[in-house]
Design an enzyme around this catalytic site. Structure first.
Site, PDB file in Angstrom:
ATOM      1  N   MET A  25       0.826  -1.186   0.000  1.00 38.37           N
ATOM      2  CA  MET A  25       0.000   0.000   0.000  1.00 38.37           C
ATOM      3  C   MET A  25       0.874   1.255   0.000  1.00 38.37           C
ATOM      4  O   MET A  25       1.949   1.264   0.603  1.00 38.37           O
ATOM      5  CB  MET A  25      -0.876  -0.028   1.263  1.00 38.37           C
ATOM      6  CG  MET A  25      -1.938   1.027   1.323  1.00 38.37           C
ATOM      7  SD  MET A  25      -2.957   0.817   2.800  1.00 38.37           S
ATOM      8  CE  MET A  25      -3.828  -0.703   2.394  1.00 38.37           C
ATOM      9  N   CYS A  26       0.406   2.291  -0.673  1.00 35.77           N
ATOM     10  CA  CYS A  26       1.116   3.565  -0.615  1.00 35.77           C
ATOM     11  C   CYS A  26       0.129   4.663  -0.258  1.00 35.77           C
ATOM     12  O   CYS A  26      -1.084   4.463  -0.299  1.00 35.77           O
ATOM     13  CB  CYS A  26       1.850   3.868  -1.915  1.00 35.77           C
ATOM     14  SG  CYS A  26       0.818   4.323  -3.300  1.00 35.77           S
ATOM     15  N   MET A  27       0.666   5.797   0.133  1.00 28.25           N
ATOM     16  CA  MET A  27      -0.157   6.930   0.508  1.00 28.25           C
ATOM     17  C   MET A  27      -0.059   7.997  -0.573  1.00 28.25           C
ATOM     18  O   MET A  27       1.028   8.256  -1.095  1.00 28.25           O
ATOM     19  CB  MET A  27       0.305   7.512   1.838  1.00 28.25           C
ATOM     20  CG  MET A  27      -0.589   8.632   2.326  1.00 28.25           C
ATOM     21  SD  MET A  27       0.055   9.438   3.786  1.00 28.25           S
ATOM     22  CE  MET A  27       1.504  10.210   3.112  1.00 28.25           C
TER      23      MET A  27
END
Length: 191
Positions: free
Chosen positions: A64-66
């Site tokens: 996951m990335c932001m």
């Protein structure tokens, strides 16, 4: 009079065909009454589906990335994503320029130099957004991607199902749909 009537009917038919052709080219419907100001802020990239060979090779190691979405002076968006790559945090910013109806944008890939179109297909602004991207990469390879943005790192089962259904309606197979695992790394907002 008959020639004028035939000409007019021909123009009407061309107009109808033009509308049908335009509708056929629209790859995805947009969020009705899209409100860009509600779309701003922090999102987590929670799900992906893509036809890219890079994606197929790397999907098992992605996390996951932001992303932070901020307005630009010209009515577009800066999409700044922070992600883990080779055990280090990397940040990239894309400039999404308005491209027609609200919720439709275009950007130039910094890697390929090609133009991609992005549609916000569905969002409730508080929990999730479903995006679809299409363009060409490299030597004329069609590129398609569906993305699930979530306001939290743990999207509900209903939202995950919405994304899975959305991706499948865009032509992606079950094995092309990936829900990215959470990570604590690279999740702090940069000032």
């Amino acid at each position: 009079m008959t020639a004028l009537h035939a000409l007019w009917m021909g123009l009407v038919l061309l107009g109808v065909l033009g509308v049908l052709q335009t509708q056929a080219q629209a790859p995805v419907s947009l969020q009705p009454n899209f409100q860009q100001d509600k779309f701003l802020g922090r999102w987590f990239t929670s799900g992906l589906a893509s036809n890219s060979s890079w994606f197929r090779e790397k999907k098992n190691v992605l996390s996951m990335c932001m992303s932070v979405v901020a307005p630009t002076a010209d009515g577009g968006l800066n999409l700044t994503s922070t992600f883990l790559r080779k055990e280090q945090c990397e940040t990239r910013t894309l400039l999404l320029r308005p491209a027609g109806a609200p919720g439709c944008y275009t950007y130039t890939s910094p890697h390929w130099g090609s133009t991609h179109d992005v549609w916000v297909a569905a969002t409730n602004y508080d929990e999730y957004a479903l995006l679809y991207t299409a363009g060409t990469r490299g030597l004329g390879q069609d590129f398609h991607m569906a993305t699930l943005y979530s306001r939290t790192q743990t999207p509900s089962a209903d939202i995950r199902e919405k994304f899975s259904t959305f991706a499948k309606t865009r032509g992606f197979t079950e094995d092309a749909v990936v829900f990215l695992p959470q990570t604590d790394k690279c999740m702090e907002e940069r000032k």
